[in-house]
Scaffold this motif. Structure first.
Motif, short mmCIF file in Angstrom:
data_model
loop_
_atom_site.label_atom_id
_atom_site.label_comp_id
_atom_site.label_asym_id
_atom_site.label_seq_id
_atom_site.Cartn_x
_atom_site.Cartn_y
_atom_site.Cartn_z
N LEU A 191 0.82 -1.51 0.08
CA LEU A 191 -0.18 -0.16 0.16
C LEU A 191 1.12 1.22 0.44
CD1 LEU A 191 -2.76 -1.10 2.60
CD2 LEU A 191 -2.49 -0.65 0.28
N LYS A 192 1.77 0.75 0.66
CA LYS A 192 2.62 2.46 0.27
C LYS A 192 3.63 3.01 -0.67
CE LYS A 192 2.18 3.74 4.29
NZ LYS A 192 2.47 4.62 5.21
N TRP A 193 3.99 1.38 -1.46
CA TRP A 193 4.32 1.63 -2.87
C TRP A 193 3.89 2.08 -3.49
CZ3 TRP A 193 2.83 -0.20 -7.70
CH2 TRP A 193 4.25 -0.02 -8.13
N MET A 194 1.73 1.96 -3.08
CA MET A 194 0.85 2.65 -4.56
C MET A 194 0.98 3.63 -4.03
SD MET A 194 -2.19 -0.67 -3.69
CE MET A 194 -2.78 0.84 -4.99
N GLU A 195 1.17 3.91 -2.69
CA GLU A 195 0.80 5.99 -2.24
C GLU A 195 2.16 6.97 -3.02
OE1 GLU A 195 0.92 5.76 2.10
OE2 GLU A 195 0.97 8.20 1.90
N LYS A 196 3.74 6.17 -2.33
CA LYS A 196 4.29 6.95 -2.65
C LYS A 196 5.09 6.79 -4.19
CE LYS A 196 4.74 8.15 1.70
NZ LYS A 196 4.32 9.20 2.12
N THR A 197 4.56 6.01 -5.09
CA THR A 197 5.43 5.38 -6.11
C THR A 197 3.84 5.08 -7.39
OG1 THR A 197 7.69 4.01 -5.70
CG2 THR A 197 6.81 3.71 -7.27
N LEU A 198 3.10 4.14 -7.82
CA LEU A 198 2.43 4.14 -7.92
C LEU A 198 1.69 5.19 -8.36
CD1 LEU A 198 1.08 2.52 -10.70
CD2 LEU A 198 -0.59 1.66 -8.49
N TYR A 199 0.74 5.83 -7.20
CA TYR A 199 0.10 7.01 -7.45
C TYR A 199 1.18 8.49 -7.99
CZ TYR A 199 -1.80 11.90 -5.39
OH TYR A 199 -2.32 12.68 -5.13
N PRO A 200 2.31 8.86 -7.61
CA PRO A 200 2.69 9.59 -8.58
C PRO A 200 3.02 9.58 -9.31
CG PRO A 200 3.85 9.29 -5.94
CD PRO A 200 2.94 8.51 -6.85
N ILE A 201 2.88 8.65 -9.95
CA ILE A 201 3.92 8.37 -11.54
C ILE A 201 2.17 8.21 -11.96
CG2 ILE A 201 4.01 7.33 -13.07
CD1 ILE A 201 6.55 5.74 -11.32
N LEU A 202 0.93 7.86 -11.92
CA LEU A 202 -0.04 7.77 -12.72
C LEU A 202 -0.71 8.98 -12.60
CD1 LEU A 202 -1.63 4.53 -12.14
CD2 LEU A 202 -0.74 5.04 -13.93
N LYS A 203 -0.72 9.59 -11.58
CA LYS A 203 -1.32 10.77 -11.19
C LYS A 203 -1.09 12.36 -12.62
CE LYS A 203 -1.76 14.76 -7.93
NZ LYS A 203 -3.01 15.94 -7.75
N GLU A 204 0.29 12.28 -12.01
CA GLU A 204 1.55 13.04 -13.41
C GLU A 204 1.03 12.76 -14.42
OE1 GLU A 204 4.99 13.00 -12.71
OE2 GLU A 204 5.34 14.44 -14.23
N ALA A 205 0.73 11.14 -14.78
CA ALA A 205 0.95 11.07 -16.59
C ALA A 205 -0.79 11.04 -16.25
CB ALA A 205 0.74 9.33 -15.84
N LEU A 206 -1.57 11.11 -16.09
CA LEU A 206 -3.02 11.06 -16.20
C LEU A 206 -2.90 12.87 -16.53
CD1 LEU A 206 -5.21 9.76 -13.29
CD2 LEU A 206 -5.46 10.04 -16.46
#
Lengths: 321, 321
Positions: free
Chosen positions: B146-161
Motif C-alpha cells: 500500500l505504501k508503494w502504491m502511495e509513494k510510487t504508483l500514485y505519483p506516476i499515474l497522477k502525473e501521467a494523467l
C-alpha cells in the motif's frame, strides 16, 4: 480415399498443434531466406512488373527509393522495368506481407518460430494508417516513416523482445479472438495485449525517453500493429501443412492485386491463380467498388488458418483504416 | 402511476446520458468529502466494529496500521473497538470500494467526474492479487505494498494523467464490454486499453526508469486494475439517480460482509438491509461455501448500473484471482 483422409488428418494435426512464437527480430537481408539487395518481395502469387496494378507498383517504387536504389519515382520505375530487380512472392521466402506486401532487404522483420515443427516465418512491422507503402504510397513521408521504423522502432522492439523473451503468439491470439479480434481486419485486442506485455521491457531498453514515447504513441495509434504478428503466426502454422503429401488442404491464399492464388498441400509449390476480384466491402466516403483495385495482400493467410473472416461473427467491428 | 413512470424515465435518462470521466487523482483526505484521519470508510451499508466479519475487521486493522494509528494488529483492534475511530460506508462519501472496501485518509484515489451531472466519485487504486487489504490481509507485506502504491504508483499515474488529460471512462468501458469484459469480475480489456492509452504519458513523467518498469509490471500483472475505474464510473453514473424523487430505481447495492444493503431513489438515503448471503461461486481448490465469508464489497455497483453480471454472458471467462 483413406490415404487422402489420413493426409488431411495429419494436416489438421499440424495446424492444431502449431506453436507460433515470436522469438526475435532482424533485418530482412540477414534473416529472410534468399533475401538480397535487388530482390523485392511482394504479396500474392508471382507477378512481373508489367502485370502489376497501381498499388503494388507504387509500393515497389517506394521500396526501391527506401533502399536507395532509386532517387525518384521515375528512376524507380525505370529500374523496376529494367529486369535488374527480382520480384518474388513473400510466400516463396517463408514470409507474408499485408496489402502490397513489399519487403526489401533493409526492412526489419519479426521472426516467428513454429516451435512444434521448427519452421520460421517473417513479417515486417505494421506501418500504421494514412500514407503507407502497403497501400502503394511512396512519397517522402512514407519513406521517412519507414526509416523511423528501421532506425528507432525496430531497435527498441528488438531489444525489448530480447529482454522480455519469446512471446507465445498462439496464446496471445487465442485470448484476443475471445476478446473480439478476428486478427485479420480487427487486431485491437492483440495489439493491446502485446503493448501491455512489452511495456516494461520497452522502458528497460537502452533508448531515450523521447523515443520510447514515440514508440508507445505509435503502437497505441495503430490497432493493426498486431496484424503483422497474426499473419506470420498463421504462415508459420500453415507452411508445414504444405509439405503433407496427398493432403487436399489449401495452405496458401493470397492476392497480388492482379491475380489471386492458392496452393494445395498435395500439389506442392504449384500456384493456381485466377483474376483477383474487386472487394464488395466498406469504402471511404465518396468511394465505391468502381474506384477499387482488385484484392491484394497475403493477409488472408489468417483465413487459410481458419480465423479472420471465419471468426468475424464474434468481432464487434473492424477497426479504423 | 404516471408520476412514477415519469420519474423512472428521468432516472433512465440520467443513467444513459452519464459521462463518467477520469479527471485526476488525489489523496483521500484532500479530495473525498468528509474524509478525516480517524475515519475508516468501508464497503456496504453502515456497520459497527462488533458486527464486522473477519475480512472487514482485517482490512480495518491493516488500514489503521497503514495510517500509523496503530503499530500492531492488537493495538489496531483495541483502537477500532474504542469508539475513537469512525466507520462509515464509502457510499456516504461518493466513493466505492471493492471487497472490504476500506479507504483511509492517506490512500490515493481516482477522481471520476460525471460530466453530464457534475457529480464526482472516488475509488482507490486496485492492489492486485495475493495478500491484499481488500480481502482482509494486514501483514507487513500488505502495508508495504500500500505504501508503494502511495509513494510510487500514485505519483506516476497522477502525473501521467495530468500529461494525458481526462479519460472518457464510458467510451473505455463501452469498448471493453464489446471485448468480453463485464467490468465486475473481468476487467482484462479495460485494463489493457487503459495501459496502452497511458503508456507514453507514464514514460513522460518525472520518474525513474526503474519505477516506470515497476509500474508497468504491476499494471500488466493485474487484470483487475480497471475494476477500480469501472466501479467509480458506475457510482458517478448512479448517484444522481438517487436524487430522482418518486423513482423506483435501485441506485445502490452493496455488502459489508455481514449485511447486504440497497437504496432506492424515491426513498433517498435510507438503507434496506438483510443478512448477506454466501456466494455459490468458484472457489480456490480445497475450499467451498463452508469456508466463505458472506458477500462483501461495493463492486455490484456495476450491476446496479446494468453491466457486470448482466453482461457476463458475453464474457469469455472471469480472470484469475
Amino acid at each position: 480415399m483413406q490415404f487422402i483422409e489420413d493426409a488431411n488428418k495429419q494436416a489438421l494435426e499440424i495446424m492444431q498443434t502449431a506453436q507460433p512464437t515470436l522469438v526475435g527480430m532482424g533485418i530482412a537481408k540477414d534473416v529472410v531466406p534468399g533475401m538480397h539487395k535487388k530482390l523485392v518481395m511482394h504479396a500474392g502469387p508471382p507477378i512481373t512488373w508489367d502485370k502489376m496494378s497501381g498499388p503494388l507498383r507504387g509500393a515497389v517504387i517506394g521500396g526501391l527509393i527506401y533502399e536507395g536504389l532509386a532517387q525518384t519515382p521515375e528512376e524507380a520505375e525505370t529500374l523496376a522495368a529494367s529486369g535488374e530487380i527480382e520480384f518474388d512472392p513473400c510466400h516463396h521466402h517463408n514470409a507474408v506481407g499485408p496489402m502490397a506486401g513489399v519487403v526489401t532487404a533493409s526492412m526489419p522483420v519479426f521472426i516467428i518460430e513454429n516451435k512444434t515443427q521448427g519452421n520460421f516465418a517473417y513479417c515486417t512491422q505494421n506501418e500504421g494508417l494514412g500514407q503507407v507503402l502497403r497501400f502503394g504510397a511512396y512519397g517522402p513521408e512514407v519513406v521517412e516513416h519507414l526509416k523511423w521504423m528501421e532506425k528507432t522502432l525496430y531497435p527498441i522492439l528488438k531489444e525489448a523482445l530480447e529482454i522480455h523473451g519469446p512471446i507465445d503468439l498462439k496464446n496471445l491470439i487465442a485470448q484476443s479472438v475471445q476478446m473480439g479480434d478476428e486478427v485479420h481486419n480487427r487486431n485491437k485486442a492483440t495489439t493491446s495485449l502485446f503493448i501491455r506485455e512489452m511495456a516494461s521491457s520497452i522502458v528497460k531498453t537502452n533508448s531515450s525517453r523521447e523515443d520510447q514515447v514515440k514508440v508507445f504513441d505509435f503502437l497505441n495509434s495503430n490497432d493493426h500493429f498486431a496484424l503483422n504478428l497474426s499473419m506470420p503466426a498463421a504462415k508459420a502454422t500453415m507452411d508445414p501443412v504444405g509439405k503433407v503429401k496427398h493432403s487436399t488442404v489449401v495452405y496458401t491464399m493470397c492476392g497480388n492485386g492482379t491475380e489471386f492464388g492458392v496452393r494445395v498441400a498435395a500439389l506442392g509449390d504449384r500456384w493456381f491463380t485466377a483474376p483477383a476480384e474487386i472487394i464488395d466491402g466498406l469504402y471511404f466516403p465518396g468511394y465505391s467498388m468502381d474506384d477499387a483495385n482488385p484484392d491484394i495482400g497475403d493477409s488472408c493467410i489468417t483465413e487459410t488458418m481458419g480465423i479472420g473472416g471465419f471468426s468475424m461473427a464474434t468481432a464487434p467491428a473492424i477497426v479504423q483504416f
